[in-house]
Enzyme design. Structure first.
Site, mmCIF file in Angstrom:
data_model
loop_
_atom_site.group_PDB
_atom_site.id
_atom_site.type_symbol
_atom_site.label_atom_id
_atom_site.label_comp_id
_atom_site.label_asym_id
_atom_site.label_seq_id
_atom_site.Cartn_x
_atom_site.Cartn_y
_atom_site.Cartn_z
ATOM 1 N N LEU A 14 -4.009 -1.393 -1.409
ATOM 2 C CA LEU A 14 -2.547 -1.463 -0.982
ATOM 3 C C LEU A 14 -1.700 -0.087 -1.406
ATOM 4 C CD1 LEU A 14 -1.777 -5.417 -1.824
ATOM 5 C CD2 LEU A 14 -1.874 -4.050 0.488
ATOM 6 N N HIS A 15 -2.221 0.902 -0.587
ATOM 7 C CA HIS A 15 -1.137 1.989 -0.875
ATOM 8 C C HIS A 15 -0.994 2.938 0.368
ATOM 9 C CE1 HIS A 15 -2.456 2.148 -5.271
ATOM 10 N NE2 HIS A 15 -3.605 1.832 -4.868
ATOM 11 N N ALA A 16 0.182 3.481 0.283
ATOM 12 C CA ALA A 16 0.729 4.326 1.581
ATOM 13 C C ALA A 16 0.786 3.289 2.771
ATOM 14 C CB ALA A 16 -0.241 5.492 1.814
#
Length: 92
Positions: A14-16
């Site tokens: 759950l990044h960018a």
């Protein structure tokens, strides 16, 4: 309280971009939802800063939860999004 345990399907976690997709989806379901790593503190799922601070990686398990009316349907949609690493919230 309704909750779903889900394994993150996005390889980057759950990044960018996946985090932005998830925050938009969490806002769109229309009920307050929290997200937490297993055993961790629940955070506002509609907050980009909270989500990035979660540090959830691909393959990690997260817990989505809500006490609101209609939570089961909302959590089912969000769980599918996270588990399958989709680019948009699945239809109701």
């Amino acid at each position: 309280m309704a909750e779903r345990r889900v394994t993150i399907g996005w390889p980057e976690g759950l990044h960018a971009r996946p985090a932005a997709v998830f925050v938009r989806a969490a806002t769109a379901v229309g009920v307050p939802v929290t997200i937490a790593k297993e055993g961790g503190n629940p955070l506002n799922a509609a907050s980009m800063l909270a989500l990035l601070g979660l540090g959830a990686q691909g393959g990690d398990t997260v817990v989505l939860a809500s006490e609101a009316e209609g939570a089961d349907a909302a959590l089912d949609r969000l769980a599918k999004l996270v588990q399958e690493g989709l680019d948009e919230l699945p239809a109701a």
